[in-house]
Design a protein around this motif. Structure first.
Motif, short mmCIF file in Angstrom:
data_model
loop_
_atom_site.label_atom_id
_atom_site.label_comp_id
_atom_site.label_asym_id
_atom_site.label_seq_id
_atom_site.Cartn_x
_atom_site.Cartn_y
_atom_site.Cartn_z
N LEU A 98 34.18 35.61 52.85
CA LEU A 98 32.84 35.38 53.36
C LEU A 98 32.31 34.04 52.86
CD1 LEU A 98 30.44 36.46 54.94
CD2 LEU A 98 29.67 37.60 52.86
N ARG A 99 32.58 33.71 51.60
CA ARG A 99 32.16 32.42 51.05
C ARG A 99 32.84 31.28 51.79
NH1 ARG A 99 30.61 32.83 45.19
NH2 ARG A 99 31.53 30.77 45.01
N THR A 100 34.12 31.43 52.09
CA THR A 100 34.86 30.40 52.81
C THR A 100 34.29 30.21 54.21
OG1 THR A 100 36.86 30.90 51.57
CG2 THR A 100 37.14 29.73 53.64
N GLU B 157 27.63 38.20 43.90
CA GLU B 157 29.03 37.85 44.10
C GLU B 157 29.43 38.23 45.52
OE1 GLU B 157 32.42 36.05 43.15
OE2 GLU B 157 30.76 36.26 41.76
N PHE B 158 29.87 37.26 46.29
CA PHE B 158 30.31 37.51 47.65
C PHE B 158 31.83 37.45 47.72
CE2 PHE B 158 26.08 35.56 48.31
CZ PHE B 158 25.47 36.61 48.98
N PRO B 159 32.44 38.19 48.65
CA PRO B 159 33.89 38.12 48.81
C PRO B 159 34.32 36.69 49.16
CG PRO B 159 32.98 39.91 50.13
CD PRO B 159 31.83 39.14 49.58
N ALA B 160 35.50 36.30 48.72
CA ALA B 160 36.00 34.94 48.92
C ALA B 160 36.07 34.57 50.40
CB ALA B 160 37.37 34.78 48.26
N ALA C 189 28.41 23.53 47.83
CA ALA C 189 28.95 23.55 46.47
C ALA C 189 28.85 24.93 45.86
CB ALA C 189 28.22 22.53 45.60
N VAL C 190 27.79 25.65 46.18
CA VAL C 190 27.63 27.01 45.67
C VAL C 190 28.59 27.97 46.36
CG1 VAL C 190 26.03 28.98 45.58
CG2 VAL C 190 25.23 26.69 44.99
N LEU C 191 28.81 27.77 47.65
CA LEU C 191 29.61 28.70 48.42
C LEU C 191 31.11 28.45 48.38
CD1 LEU C 191 27.39 29.01 51.58
CD2 LEU C 191 27.81 30.77 49.86
N ASP C 192 31.52 27.21 48.10
CA ASP C 192 32.96 26.92 48.05
C ASP C 192 33.63 27.86 47.07
OD1 ASP C 192 33.29 24.98 49.95
OD2 ASP C 192 32.90 23.33 48.57
N PRO C 193 34.73 28.46 47.47
CA PRO C 193 35.40 29.37 46.56
C PRO C 193 35.90 28.63 45.32
CG PRO C 193 36.66 29.09 48.58
CD PRO C 193 35.39 28.33 48.74
N PRO C 194 35.85 29.30 44.19
CA PRO C 194 36.32 28.65 42.97
C PRO C 194 37.81 28.35 43.07
CG PRO C 194 35.90 30.97 42.57
CD PRO C 194 35.45 30.66 43.97
N PRO C 195 38.26 27.29 42.40
CA PRO C 195 39.69 26.97 42.44
C PRO C 195 40.51 28.08 41.79
CG PRO C 195 38.57 25.59 40.84
CD PRO C 195 37.52 26.38 41.57
N ALA C 196 41.75 28.16 42.19
CA ALA C 196 42.64 29.17 41.61
C ALA C 196 42.74 28.97 40.11
CB ALA C 196 44.01 29.07 42.25
N SER C 197 42.84 30.04 39.42
CA SER C 197 42.91 29.98 37.95
C SER C 197 44.18 29.26 37.51
CB SER C 197 42.90 31.41 37.39
OG SER C 197 43.10 31.36 35.99
N MET C 198 44.02 28.45 36.50
CA MET C 198 45.16 27.73 35.94
C MET C 198 45.69 28.45 34.69
SD MET C 198 45.53 25.34 38.07
CE MET C 198 46.69 24.26 37.29
N ASP C 199 45.26 29.68 34.47
CA ASP C 199 45.64 30.46 33.29
C ASP C 199 46.91 31.27 33.53
OD1 ASP C 199 43.46 29.45 31.96
OD2 ASP C 199 42.18 31.16 32.46
N ILE C 200 47.86 30.71 34.22
CA ILE C 200 49.11 31.40 34.50
C ILE C 200 50.10 31.02 33.40
CG2 ILE C 200 51.01 31.71 36.12
CD1 ILE C 200 49.01 30.83 38.32
N PRO C 201 50.59 32.00 32.65
CA PRO C 201 51.53 31.66 31.59
C PRO C 201 52.86 31.17 32.16
CG PRO C 201 51.31 34.03 31.79
CD PRO C 201 50.31 33.42 32.73
N LEU C 202 53.40 30.15 31.53
CA LEU C 202 54.69 29.63 31.98
C LEU C 202 55.84 30.49 31.49
CD1 LEU C 202 54.14 25.82 31.41
CD2 LEU C 202 54.06 27.08 33.55
N PHE C 203 55.66 31.09 30.33
CA PHE C 203 56.72 31.91 29.73
C PHE C 203 56.13 33.21 29.22
CE2 PHE C 203 57.78 27.45 28.99
CZ PHE C 203 59.01 27.37 29.64
N ASP C 204 56.87 34.27 29.33
CA ASP C 204 56.45 35.55 28.79
C ASP C 204 56.95 35.62 27.35
OD1 ASP C 204 55.53 38.08 28.36
OD2 ASP C 204 57.07 39.06 29.58
N LEU C 205 56.07 35.36 26.40
CA LEU C 205 56.47 35.31 24.99
C LEU C 205 56.44 36.68 24.33
CD1 LEU C 205 54.65 32.06 23.93
CD2 LEU C 205 57.05 32.36 24.56
N GLU C 206 55.83 37.65 24.97
CA GLU C 206 55.72 38.99 24.39
C GLU C 206 56.78 39.91 25.01
OE1 GLU C 206 51.79 40.55 24.38
OE2 GLU C 206 50.92 38.58 24.13
N THR C 207 58.00 39.80 24.57
CA THR C 207 59.06 40.67 25.10
C THR C 207 59.63 41.55 24.02
OG1 THR C 207 60.69 38.95 24.74
CG2 THR C 207 59.74 39.18 26.95
#
Length: 66
Positions: free
Chosen positions: A8-10, A3-6, A48-66
Motif C-alpha cells: 500500500l505504501r508503494t 503502520e501501513f502494508p508495504a 519520503a514518508v510513504l517510500d518503503p524502508p530499504p531492505a535490512s542490511m542485518d543479514i549475517p554472512l556466516f552462521d557462527l552459532e553451530t
C-alpha cells in the motif's frame, strides 16, 4: 503515523510520483505558479514518508552459532 502494508505504501508513493511528474497537469493547471514549488515540496515530503524502508542490511554472512 500508523503502520501501513508495504504494498500500500508503494502504491501511494507511485501515485504521488505520477502527480509530481505533472503529466496529469495538476501542477500547471491547479496550482498557482507562485505556490508550485511549495506544493511540490509537500508532495516530496509525503513521498519520503510513504517510500518503503530499504531492505535490512542485518543479514549475517556466516552462521557462527553451530
Amino acid at each position: 503515523m500508523p503502520e501501513f502494508p508495504a504494498d500500500l505504501r508503494t502504491l501511494a508513493a507511485e501515485a504521488l510520483a505520477r502527480i509530481a511528474a505533472d503529466d496529469s497537469g495538476l501542477v500547471s493547471n491547479w496550482v498557482e505558479s507562485g505556490d508550485a514549488r511549495r506544493w511540490l515540496a509537500m508532495v516530496a515530503a509525503l513521498r519520503a514518508v510513504l517510500d518503503p524502508p530499504p531492505a535490512s542490511m542485518d543479514i549475517p554472512l556466516f552462521d557462527l552459532e553451530t
